[in-house]
Enzyme design. Structure first.
Site, mmCIF file in Angstrom:
data_model
loop_
_atom_site.group_PDB
_atom_site.id
_atom_site.type_symbol
_atom_site.label_atom_id
_atom_site.label_comp_id
_atom_site.label_asym_id
_atom_site.label_seq_id
_atom_site.Cartn_x
_atom_site.Cartn_y
_atom_site.Cartn_z
ATOM 1 N N ASP A 156 0.843 -1.187 0.000
ATOM 2 C CA ASP A 156 0.000 0.000 0.000
ATOM 3 C C ASP A 156 0.888 1.251 0.000
ATOM 4 O O ASP A 156 1.880 1.330 0.709
ATOM 5 C CB ASP A 156 -0.924 -0.001 1.227
ATOM 6 C CG ASP A 156 -2.086 0.962 1.070
ATOM 7 O OD1 ASP A 156 -3.229 0.491 0.931
ATOM 8 O OD2 ASP A 156 -1.859 2.195 1.088
ATOM 9 N N ILE A 157 0.479 2.245 -0.798
ATOM 10 C CA ILE A 157 1.253 3.484 -0.944
ATOM 11 C C ILE A 157 1.184 4.336 0.329
ATOM 12 O O ILE A 157 2.046 5.194 0.553
ATOM 13 C CB ILE A 157 0.732 4.265 -2.177
ATOM 14 C CG1 ILE A 157 1.794 5.194 -2.739
ATOM 15 C CG2 ILE A 157 -0.558 4.996 -1.876
ATOM 16 C CD1 ILE A 157 1.431 5.760 -4.105
ATOM 17 N N ASN B 219 -12.846 -3.107 2.439
ATOM 18 C CA ASN B 219 -13.789 -2.017 2.644
ATOM 19 C C ASN B 219 -14.794 -2.019 1.495
ATOM 20 O O ASN B 219 -14.427 -2.270 0.345
ATOM 21 C CB ASN B 219 -13.041 -0.680 2.701
ATOM 22 C CG ASN B 219 -12.096 -0.598 3.892
ATOM 23 O OD1 ASN B 219 -12.409 -1.101 4.963
ATOM 24 N ND2 ASN B 219 -10.935 0.004 3.700
ATOM 25 N N GLY C 219 -15.664 2.864 3.671
ATOM 26 C CA GLY C 219 -14.382 3.527 3.426
ATOM 27 C C GLY C 219 -13.653 3.043 2.187
ATOM 28 O O GLY C 219 -12.432 3.144 2.098
ATOM 29 N N GLN C 220 -14.410 2.520 1.218
ATOM 30 C CA GLN C 220 -13.763 2.044 -0.012
ATOM 31 C C GLN C 220 -13.454 3.230 -0.923
ATOM 32 O O GLN C 220 -14.362 3.920 -1.383
ATOM 33 C CB GLN C 220 -14.677 1.050 -0.747
ATOM 34 C CG GLN C 220 -14.019 0.440 -1.985
ATOM 35 C CD GLN C 220 -14.921 -0.565 -2.698
ATOM 36 O OE1 GLN C 220 -16.116 -0.665 -2.422
ATOM 37 N NE2 GLN C 220 -14.337 -1.299 -3.631
ATOM 38 N N SER C 221 -12.176 3.469 -1.186
ATOM 39 C CA SER C 221 -11.794 4.594 -2.053
ATOM 40 C C SER C 221 -11.451 4.139 -3.463
ATOM 41 O O SER C 221 -11.469 4.947 -4.380
ATOM 42 C CB SER C 221 -10.627 5.375 -1.441
ATOM 43 O OG SER C 221 -9.487 4.548 -1.324
ATOM 44 N N HIS D 104 -10.353 -5.421 -3.352
ATOM 45 C CA HIS D 104 -8.999 -5.583 -2.819
ATOM 46 C C HIS D 104 -9.074 -5.934 -1.353
ATOM 47 O O HIS D 104 -10.000 -5.527 -0.644
ATOM 48 C CB HIS D 104 -8.146 -4.325 -3.042
ATOM 49 C CG HIS D 104 -8.755 -3.061 -2.514
ATOM 50 N ND1 HIS D 104 -9.740 -2.382 -3.184
ATOM 51 C CD2 HIS D 104 -8.525 -2.356 -1.377
ATOM 52 C CE1 HIS D 104 -10.091 -1.307 -2.493
ATOM 53 N NE2 HIS D 104 -9.376 -1.266 -1.386
ATOM 54 N N HIS E 82 -6.903 -5.672 2.104
ATOM 55 C CA HIS E 82 -5.771 -5.121 2.850
ATOM 56 C C HIS E 82 -5.248 -6.217 3.776
ATOM 57 O O HIS E 82 -6.047 -6.903 4.434
ATOM 58 C CB HIS E 82 -6.213 -3.968 3.743
ATOM 59 C CG HIS E 82 -6.760 -2.771 3.039
ATOM 60 N ND1 HIS E 82 -6.039 -1.610 2.867
ATOM 61 C CD2 HIS E 82 -7.979 -2.527 2.470
ATOM 62 C CE1 HIS E 82 -6.784 -0.707 2.247
ATOM 63 N NE2 HIS E 82 -7.966 -1.231 1.993
#
Ligand code: AMP
Length: 113
Positions: free
Chosen positions: A30-31, A86, A92-94, A99, A101
């Site tokens: 993750d960035i 999410n 909170g899914q952006s 995916h 986490h």
């Protein structure tokens, strides 16, 4: 999907810090890590999120969880880890590409905020 960030990462047109790849899924760091170890595992084929899983497309989820178990061993996450997906605005899914986490190497609060 032409406009999907994670589709572009899966096809390699946007770079990622790759941890694992096979024909069906990709794992990359993750960035914006929320734990000392924080990576994402995505299906290469676009699925919007966990809310659109069906009997027809859900096999990839079992595959991804076996990949996570393998990576957890390789990364020595024997103290444990958390797998989170999410969903939607309240979840909170952006990024609207399924995916998972994987967070580890710190004690994680429960319930999450
Ligand atoms: P979510 O908010 O659950 O949809 O998760 C999306 C995750 O993608 C966030 O944790 C972001 O930090 C992460 N992210 C966004 N862009 C990138 C990128 N280019 N490479 C790696 N991770 C990313």
């Amino acid at each position: 999907m032409a406009d999907c960030l994670f589709c572009k990462i899966a096809e390699g047109s946007i770079p990622s810090n790759k941890l694992y790849e096979d024909e069906r899924c990709l794992a990359f760091y993750d960035i914006d890590p929320q734990a000392p170890v924080h990576f994402l595992v995505i299906p290469k084929a676009h699925i919007d999120g966990a809310d659109v899983l069906t009997e027809e497309n859900a096999d990839i989820v079992a595959h991804i969880f076996t990949v996570i178990a393998k990576l957890a061993k390789e990364l020595s996450l024997e103290k444990g880890y958390r797998v989170v997906t999410n969903v939607g605005e309240d979840g909170g899914q952006s990024v609207r590409h399924l995916h998972f986490h994987v967070l580890a190497k710190r004690s994680l609060a429960w319930p999450p905020g």
